[in-house]
Design an enzyme around this catalytic site. Structure first.
Site, PDB file in Angstrom:
ATOM      1  N   LYS A  41       0.892  -1.162   0.000  1.00  0.00           N
ATOM      2  CA  LYS A  41       0.000   0.000   0.000  1.00  0.00           C
ATOM      3  C   LYS A  41       0.927   1.208   0.000  1.00  0.00           C
ATOM      4  CE  LYS A  41      -4.148   1.985   0.984  1.00  0.00           C
ATOM      5  NZ  LYS A  41      -5.325   1.841   0.162  1.00  0.00           N
ATOM      6  N   ASP A  58      -5.971  -1.360   5.836  1.00  0.00           N
ATOM      7  CA  ASP A  58      -5.660  -1.997   4.552  1.00  0.00           C
ATOM      8  C   ASP A  58      -4.277  -2.656   4.600  1.00  0.00           C
ATOM      9  OD1 ASP A  58      -8.072  -1.085   3.555  1.00  0.00           O
ATOM     10  OD2 ASP A  58      -7.187   0.551   2.389  1.00  0.00           O
ATOM     11  N   ALA A  70      -5.026   4.066  -3.619  1.00  0.00           N
ATOM     12  CA  ALA A  70      -5.704   4.830  -2.572  1.00  0.00           C
ATOM     13  C   ALA A  70      -6.453   5.984  -3.228  1.00  0.00           C
ATOM     14  CB  ALA A  70      -4.694   5.371  -1.568  1.00  0.00           C
ATOM     15  N   GLY A  71      -7.761   5.948  -3.183  1.00  0.00           N
ATOM     16  CA  GLY A  71      -8.527   7.104  -3.633  1.00  0.00           C
ATOM     17  C   GLY A  71      -8.855   7.182  -5.106  1.00  0.00           C
ATOM     18  N   ASN A 117     -17.633  -4.339  -5.729  1.00  0.00           N
ATOM     19  CA  ASN A 117     -17.590  -4.142  -4.286  1.00  0.00           C
ATOM     20  C   ASN A 117     -18.900  -3.477  -3.834  1.00  0.00           C
ATOM     21  OD1 ASN A 117     -16.825  -3.806  -1.640  1.00  0.00           O
ATOM     22  ND2 ASN A 117     -15.347  -2.187  -2.046  1.00  0.00           N
TER      23      ASN A 117
END
Length: 174
Positions: A4, A21, A84-85, A142
């Site tokens: 990550k 995460d 991320a994002g 998801n």
């Protein structure tokens, strides 16, 4: 090993501040590595990475993230990188996570948050991935909205329109 590169939003775990995460990636990894490799940038605030970095008084660069990735590649057969994002989320004033993905050059798995607007978001993201010269290996549905109307119809639409296979489904979890 899981990676990550940037985690924004940390919890206290065993006396240390870490991303949930990152904990999940570590649990799934078969190689144990130092935190500065599997999560080189850990930022306290759960906001966009460039804003969280600014609040934390630091600058994030794609070069530092790529250096950690290269070190991981030397230690593991496969490195699974979690973004991320979103695809175009900034990490600083000039670079995005897409720049890191392009530098790595690996196929991309798109996670589609099933909610109103997901069709447009997923199709635009897939288009951006292709425009950036990377392969869309597949996508994951998801279920982030437990009350999403027409969930199955939306998944069927994405199956028809996305140029990659549906790899899996994550059910809604409280």
């Amino acid at each position: 090993v899981g990676m990550k590169p940037v985690a924004a939003g940390l919890i206290e775990h065993q006396g240390q501040w870490v991303s949930e995460d990152v904990l999940a990636l570590r649990a799934a990894s078969t190689v144990v590595v130092p935190a500065e490799l599997d999560n080189p940038v850990a930022l306290p605030d759960a906001i966009a990475p460039h804003l969280a970095a600014e609040r934390a008084g630091r600058t994030v660069t794609v070069a530092e993230l790529l250096a950690a990735h290269r070190t991981l590649r030397a230690q593991a057969d496969v490195v699974v990188v979690e973004g991320a994002g979103g695809w175009r989320v900034p990490v600083n004033d000039d670079e995005t996570l897409a720049d890191l993905a392009r530098a790595i050059g690996a196929p991309v798995v798109l996670v589609v948050g099933l909610r109103l607007g997901c069709l447009n978001h997923a199709l635009l993201t897939a288009e951006a991935i292709r425009a950036d010269g990377l392969a869309l290996a597949g996508w994951v549905a998801n279920a982030i909205d437990p009350d999403m109307p027409c969930r199955e119809e939306n998944i069927d639409t994405l199956r028809r329109w996305l140029p990659a296979p549906l790899l899996g489904r994550v059910p809604w979890q409280a």
